[in-house]
Enzyme design. Structure first.
Site, PDB file in Angstrom:
ATOM      1  N   ASP A 175      65.830 -47.145  64.824  1.00  0.00           N
ATOM      2  CA  ASP A 175      64.447 -46.942  64.385  1.00  0.00           C
ATOM      3  C   ASP A 175      64.278 -47.004  62.872  1.00  0.00           C
ATOM      4  OD1 ASP A 175      63.429 -46.683  66.931  1.00  0.00           O
ATOM      5  OD2 ASP A 175      63.467 -44.492  66.941  1.00  0.00           O
ATOM      6  N   LYS A 177      56.808 -40.778  63.923  1.00  0.00           N
ATOM      7  CA  LYS A 177      56.213 -41.907  64.654  1.00  0.00           C
ATOM      8  C   LYS A 177      55.972 -41.504  66.100  1.00  0.00           C
ATOM      9  CE  LYS A 177      60.052 -42.928  67.191  1.00  0.00           C
ATOM     10  NZ  LYS A 177      60.112 -42.758  68.667  1.00  0.00           N
TER      11      LYS A 177
END
EC number: 2.7.1.148
Length: 280
Positions: free
Chosen positions: A137, A11
């Site tokens: 996350d 990401k």
């Protein structure tokens, strides 16, 4: 022996605002995050030999309980109450300790894979509740959409619109400790909290969003990270930012050709890891 072969994507953070420190010691964050198609490759297999075994073969990545993917499998195995073994093989393609969420993505992918292999039928929402205990996350990678992340990163809102972009990831080979960055972050007071849009229709709008409160901390300790930003901009990036706590820096490019040309040139001339990837 039942097995699955899965991809765990990296990401980038287009935005990372640190809004304050919470009573529990964590920081209150606001982030805009999107996945990219640089992926670790994970194979998960059920075996008749009890226990969890994780093999990675990447220096600096533990194979046992120290690996977040091991802890993800352990959480679901305990929840299931089943007497089976789980073998996990991880081929790391995402740089380690690089601000790209590789470990969190591995954990999220293992949660989803083990849930399927064991037939637990847990919803994504339940997996996200389990995942946030492993890492802030992890829920984002189970969410599977570009998102506004708030709280410690666990409160997720899908973006209404975001363009598909070509991104060049550059990692100069520095391992940055996320804990160290947060410990050395000086929170400022009185800064106005801007409103973050939920919809982006162009590359220009995404470039205008780019900001990372952790970047000055990491760049202060590792000036090379600032140099990577300059190299990307000189190579034609329309915007550039450190991802997460670093040390990876990404550049946003107009198209595939510009991105691939820049990545090849940077890797050739600087010897850094460089990859042209697409957002997903």
């Amino acid at each position: 022996m039942k097995k699955l072969q899965l991809l765990a994507p990296a990401k980038v953070n287009y935005r990372l605002d640190v809004l304050g420190k919470r009573p529990d010691g964590y920081h209150e964050l606001r982030m805009i995050m999107q996945r990219v198609d640089l992926c670790d490759e994970i194979e998960i297999a059920l075996t008749d030999v009890p226990g969890i075994r994780v093999t990675c073969g990447r220096k600096g990545v533990p194979d046992g309980p120290g690996n977040i993917a091991w802890r993800a499998a352990d959480a679901l195995l305990k929840l299931s109450g089943k007497e089976v073994g789980i073998d996990i093989s991880i081929a790391k393609k995402i740089p380690v300790g690089a601000g790209l969420g590789g470990g969190s993505s591995d954990a999220a992918t293992v949660l989803m894979g083990v849930n399927e292999l064991l037939g637990l039928g847990l919803t994504d929402e339940r997996l996200m509740e389990i995942g946030v205990k492993l890492g802030a996350d992890v829920p984002f990678f189970i969410f599977k959409k570009p998102a506004l992340a708030e709280g410690i990163g666990d409160r997720l809102t899908a973006l209404e619109e975001v363009p598909s972009l070509w991104v060049v990831l550059v990692n100069p080979g520095i391992h940055v400790s996320t804990a160290w960055v947060y410990q050395n972050l000086r929170l400022t007071t009185g800064n106005p909290i801007t409103i973050i849009p939920r919809s982006y229709s162009s590359l220009d709008e995404v470039c205008a969003l780019l900001s990372n409160d952790l970047e000055p901390v990491t760049c202060g300790r590792f000036p090379l990270v600032s140099e990577v930003k300059e190299v990307l901009l000189a190579a034609g990036a329309r915007g550039s930012l450190m991802s997460g706590s670093g040390s990876t820096v990404f550049g946003l490019f107009d198209d595939e050709n510009a991105a691939r040309t820049a990545a090849a040139e940077i890797e050739k001339t600087r010897g850094w890891f460089a990859a042209a990837v697409r957002t997903i």
